[in-house]
Scaffold this motif. Structure first.
Motif, PDB file in Angstrom:
ATOM      1  N   LEU A   8       4.800  -1.414  -8.873  1.00  0.00           N
ATOM      2  CA  LEU A   8       4.328  -0.909 -10.159  1.00  0.00           C
ATOM      3  C   LEU A   8       3.410  -1.919 -10.835  1.00  0.00           C
ATOM      4  CD1 LEU A   8       7.663   0.607 -11.491  1.00  0.00           C
ATOM      5  CD2 LEU A   8       5.836   1.764 -10.225  1.00  0.00           C
ATOM      6  N   ALA A   9       2.648  -1.427 -11.805  1.00  0.00           N
ATOM      7  CA  ALA A   9       1.721  -2.297 -12.522  1.00  0.00           C
ATOM      8  C   ALA A   9       2.448  -3.405 -13.270  1.00  0.00           C
ATOM      9  CB  ALA A   9       0.875  -1.465 -13.490  1.00  0.00           C
ATOM     10  N   ASP A  10       3.708  -3.184 -13.640  1.00  0.00           N
ATOM     11  CA  ASP A  10       4.461  -4.219 -14.347  1.00  0.00           C
ATOM     12  C   ASP A  10       5.118  -5.214 -13.387  1.00  0.00           C
ATOM     13  OD1 ASP A  10       6.623  -2.881 -13.242  1.00  0.00           O
ATOM     14  OD2 ASP A  10       7.384  -2.120 -15.153  1.00  0.00           O
ATOM     15  N   GLY A  11       4.849  -5.053 -12.100  1.00  0.00           N
ATOM     16  CA  GLY A  11       5.373  -5.986 -11.102  1.00  0.00           C
ATOM     17  C   GLY A  11       6.624  -5.527 -10.397  1.00  0.00           C
ATOM     18  N   GLY A  12       7.285  -4.510 -10.896  1.00  0.00           N
ATOM     19  CA  GLY A  12       8.505  -4.017 -10.266  1.00  0.00           C
ATOM     20  C   GLY A  12       8.233  -3.330  -8.945  1.00  0.00           C
ATOM     21  N   LEU A  13       9.213  -3.387  -8.057  1.00  0.00           N
ATOM     22  CA  LEU A  13       9.091  -2.756  -6.749  1.00  0.00           C
ATOM     23  C   LEU A  13      10.189  -1.712  -6.595  1.00  0.00           C
ATOM     24  CD1 LEU A  13       7.736  -2.719  -3.894  1.00  0.00           C
ATOM     25  CD2 LEU A  13       9.537  -4.313  -3.180  1.00  0.00           C
ATOM     26  N   VAL A  14       9.775  -0.497  -6.258  1.00  0.00           N
ATOM     27  CA  VAL A  14      10.736   0.575  -5.998  1.00  0.00           C
ATOM     28  C   VAL A  14      10.752   0.831  -4.493  1.00  0.00           C
ATOM     29  CG1 VAL A  14      11.391   2.963  -6.479  1.00  0.00           C
ATOM     30  CG2 VAL A  14      10.235   1.601  -8.245  1.00  0.00           C
ATOM     31  N   PRO A  15      11.839   0.541  -3.810  1.00  0.00           N
ATOM     32  CA  PRO A  15      11.883   0.711  -2.346  1.00  0.00           C
ATOM     33  C   PRO A  15      11.681   2.173  -1.943  1.00  0.00           C
ATOM     34  CG  PRO A  15      13.704  -0.645  -3.108  1.00  0.00           C
ATOM     35  CD  PRO A  15      13.090  -0.037  -4.329  1.00  0.00           C
ATOM     36  N   ARG A  16      10.803   2.385  -0.971  1.00  0.00           N
ATOM     37  CA  ARG A  16      10.563   3.708  -0.386  1.00  0.00           C
ATOM     38  C   ARG A  16      10.136   3.503   1.072  1.00  0.00           C
ATOM     39  NH1 ARG A  16      13.018   7.632  -2.773  1.00  0.00           N
ATOM     40  NH2 ARG A  16      14.337   5.793  -2.952  1.00  0.00           N
ATOM     41  N   GLU A  17      10.369   4.531   1.889  1.00  0.00           N
ATOM     42  CA  GLU A  17       9.994   4.466   3.297  1.00  0.00           C
ATOM     43  C   GLU A  17       8.762   5.311   3.638  1.00  0.00           C
ATOM     44  OE1 GLU A  17      13.848   4.261   5.915  1.00  0.00           O
ATOM     45  OE2 GLU A  17      14.204   5.612   4.210  1.00  0.00           O
ATOM     46  N   ALA A  18       8.463   6.283   2.792  1.00  0.00           N
ATOM     47  CA  ALA A  18       7.293   7.140   2.989  1.00  0.00           C
ATOM     48  C   ALA A  18       6.765   7.554   1.625  1.00  0.00           C
ATOM     49  CB  ALA A  18       7.647   8.368   3.810  1.00  0.00           C
ATOM     50  N   VAL A  19       5.476   7.837   1.575  1.00  0.00           N
ATOM     51  CA  VAL A  19       4.836   8.214   0.312  1.00  0.00           C
ATOM     52  C   VAL A  19       4.070   9.507   0.518  1.00  0.00           C
ATOM     53  CG1 VAL A  19       3.137   7.566  -1.439  1.00  0.00           C
ATOM     54  CG2 VAL A  19       4.664   5.832  -0.466  1.00  0.00           C
ATOM     55  N   VAL A  20       4.203  10.400  -0.426  1.00  0.00           N
ATOM     56  CA  VAL A  20       3.470  11.658  -0.395  1.00  0.00           C
ATOM     57  C   VAL A  20       2.489  11.674  -1.561  1.00  0.00           C
ATOM     58  CG1 VAL A  20       3.651  14.160  -0.621  1.00  0.00           C
ATOM     59  CG2 VAL A  20       5.332  12.903   0.747  1.00  0.00           C
ATOM     60  N   VAL A  21       1.241  12.017  -1.255  1.00  0.00           N
ATOM     61  CA  VAL A  21       0.200  12.073  -2.270  1.00  0.00           C
ATOM     62  C   VAL A  21      -0.389  13.482  -2.305  1.00  0.00           C
ATOM     63  CG1 VAL A  21      -0.366   9.636  -1.984  1.00  0.00           C
ATOM     64  CG2 VAL A  21      -1.649  11.354  -0.697  1.00  0.00           C
ATOM     65  N   GLY A  22      -1.103  13.767  -3.360  1.00  0.00           N
ATOM     66  CA  GLY A  22      -1.808  15.035  -3.475  1.00  0.00           C
ATOM     67  C   GLY A  22      -3.297  14.773  -3.549  1.00  0.00           C
ATOM     68  N   PRO A  23      -3.990  14.676  -2.422  1.00  0.00           N
ATOM     69  CA  PRO A  23      -5.419  14.388  -2.456  1.00  0.00           C
ATOM     70  C   PRO A  23      -6.207  15.529  -3.091  1.00  0.00           C
ATOM     71  CG  PRO A  23      -4.772  15.077  -0.265  1.00  0.00           C
ATOM     72  CD  PRO A  23      -3.503  14.934  -1.048  1.00  0.00           C
ATOM     73  N   ARG A  24      -7.340  15.189  -3.630  1.00  0.00           N
ATOM     74  CA  ARG A  24      -8.264  16.225  -4.093  1.00  0.00           C
ATOM     75  C   ARG A  24      -9.041  16.700  -2.869  1.00  0.00           C
ATOM     76  NH1 ARG A  24     -13.580  16.685  -6.247  1.00  0.00           N
ATOM     77  NH2 ARG A  24     -13.703  18.400  -7.780  1.00  0.00           N
ATOM     78  N   MET A  25      -8.951  17.977  -2.557  1.00  0.00           N
ATOM     79  CA  MET A  25      -9.517  18.515  -1.324  1.00  0.00           C
ATOM     80  C   MET A  25     -10.831  19.229  -1.632  1.00  0.00           C
ATOM     81  SD  MET A  25      -5.966  19.848   0.437  1.00  0.00           S
ATOM     82  CE  MET A  25      -5.306  20.602  -1.061  1.00  0.00           C
ATOM     83  N   VAL A  26     -11.913  18.771  -0.989  1.00  0.00           N
ATOM     84  CA  VAL A  26     -13.249  19.281  -1.304  1.00  0.00           C
ATOM     85  C   VAL A  26     -13.918  19.800  -0.034  1.00  0.00           C
ATOM     86  CG1 VAL A  26     -15.509  18.714  -2.259  1.00  0.00           C
ATOM     87  CG2 VAL A  26     -13.450  17.635  -3.197  1.00  0.00           C
ATOM     88  N   ALA A  27     -14.329  21.051  -0.060  1.00  0.00           N
ATOM     89  CA  ALA A  27     -14.987  21.664   1.089  1.00  0.00           C
ATOM     90  C   ALA A  27     -16.282  20.936   1.429  1.00  0.00           C
ATOM     91  CB  ALA A  27     -15.275  23.132   0.803  1.00  0.00           C
ATOM     92  N   ARG A  28     -16.523  20.748   2.736  1.00  0.00           N
ATOM     93  CA  ARG A  28     -17.733  20.079   3.211  1.00  0.00           C
ATOM     94  C   ARG A  28     -18.819  21.121   3.460  1.00  0.00           C
ATOM     95  NH1 ARG A  28     -15.106  15.740   7.480  1.00  0.00           N
ATOM     96  NH2 ARG A  28     -13.868  17.505   8.162  1.00  0.00           N
ATOM     97  N   VAL A  29     -19.513  21.521   2.420  1.00  0.00           N
ATOM     98  CA  VAL A  29     -20.493  22.603   2.561  1.00  0.00           C
ATOM     99  C   VAL A  29     -21.792  22.321   1.817  1.00  0.00           C
ATOM    100  CG1 VAL A  29     -18.782  24.409   2.985  1.00  0.00           C
ATOM    101  CG2 VAL A  29     -19.391  23.827   0.630  1.00  0.00           C
TER     102      VAL A  29
END
Length: 328
Positions: free
Chosen positions: A217-238
């Motif tokens: 985190l920006a405050d320096g804290g660490l939250v343990p995780r094994e995998a991360v899921v994101v929501g990318p912005r998906m843009v058509a290549r046209v």
């Protein structure tokens, strides 16, 4: 792939992924002259395997595409390396211009260029993308089942992703990051499913021995995780379709090109299939859309061929006829 292009084809397919190759396969089997122009940048290249695809579960993406290219060529279609720069109308057909200066003409165009995932600007996300940074639980949820998963929120789909992931693991943490504050109702829904909420911006992913161990985190804290899921912005290549008046429209998850149920775009003679018009399509769905659009294109060409034949027939029928000797 080769670089030999003919002068004109019944159909030029732009994009050599699942939608493009399956569309080309159907067209080649329909005895249409068809070429696939492939820029060689598949969206799923970082992934180890394709999942959720009947009879091809776990196949590496590169292997699946190579099999597809071979099948298209086996029926007389072509697959050519090249990035399309623009498509312009030429009478009742099209000229497709490549970035290297080559051009090819087509009676119809099938666009299957997919989309670009615009990832969150957090150190570690791009480097781990397709490995232990994911976005689609149906694609990779099984691979991270029962692990400690963090959802890096950042858009309107993040809450939906989080609730979906609860199906694969009981240890889910929602990182508010840059997303809008949760409503009381949404916070209650997460709490009811045992999903922890962490406020504050995420500064980076923490990686040790080539694996994610947590989110810093920006405050320096660490939250343990094994995998991360994101929501990318998906843009058509046209971008190459602008000259035809075809441009992507906004979607909560990015931008896509609208089309009718057959894949027709607003530009007559241009069809689209796969992620460029359906942001949620997996490999199987994209392939099916490509096949369906190809059948519609072939039917459209059959109608045009028939109209031309009728016009030629009528012209021939209107000419002088030999009626034999005239009677005195």
């Amino acid at each position: 792939m080769n670089s030999q292009l003919g002068d004109v084809y019944d159909v030029v397919v732009i994009g050599g992924g699942a939608a493009g190759l399956n569309g080309a396969l159907v067209l080649a089997r329909a005895r249409r002259s068809v070429v696939v122009l492939d820029a060689g940048a598949p969206r799923n290249a970082p992934a180890d395997a394709v999942h959720g695809l009947f009879a091809r579960e776990g196949t590496p993406p590169a292997e699946l595409l190579e099999r597809g290219r071979a099948e298209v060529r086996g029926y007389g279609g072509q697959v050519v390396s090249g990035e399309v720069d623009e498509v312009t109308r030429d009478g009742d057909g099209f000229v497709v211009g490549l970035a290297d200066g080559r051009t090819v003409r087509a009676r119809r165009v099938l666009v299957a260029t997919g989309l670009v995932d615009e990832l969150p600007d957090v150190p570690g996300v791009r480097e781990r993308w397709g490995r232990d940074v994911l976005h689609c639980p149906y694609c990779h949820g099984w691979e991270v089942r029962d692990k400690a998963i963090g959802v890096l929120a950042g858009g309107p789909m993040s809450l939906h992703q989080t609730l979906l992931l609860r199906q694969w693991s009981a240890d889910i943490t929602y990182f508010a990051h840059t997303a809008d504050p949760l409503t009381d109702e949404d916070a209650e829904r997460l709490a009811a499913r045992g999903i922890r909420v962490v406020e504050g911006e995420v500064a980076a992913l923490e990686v040790v021995d080539d694996r994610i161990v947590g989110l810093r985190l920006a405050d320096g804290g660490l939250v343990p995780r094994e995998a991360v899921v994101v929501g990318p912005r998906m843009v058509a290549r046209v971008g190459f379709l602008k000259g035809l008046g075809v441009e992507p429209v906004p979607h909560p998850a990015g931008e896509y090109v609208p089309a009718d149920a057959t894949g027709r775009t607003e530009a007559p003679g241009v069809w689209i299939a796969g992620n460029a018009s359906d942001l949620s399509a997996q490999v199987g769905g994209a392939a099916a859309a490509g096949a369906f659009a190809a059948a519609q294109i072939n039917a459209d060409l059959v109608n045009e061929d028939t109209e031309r034949a009728v016009a030629a027939y009528r012209q021939g029928s209107a000419g002088p006829r030999l009626t034999g000797a005239t009677r005195p």
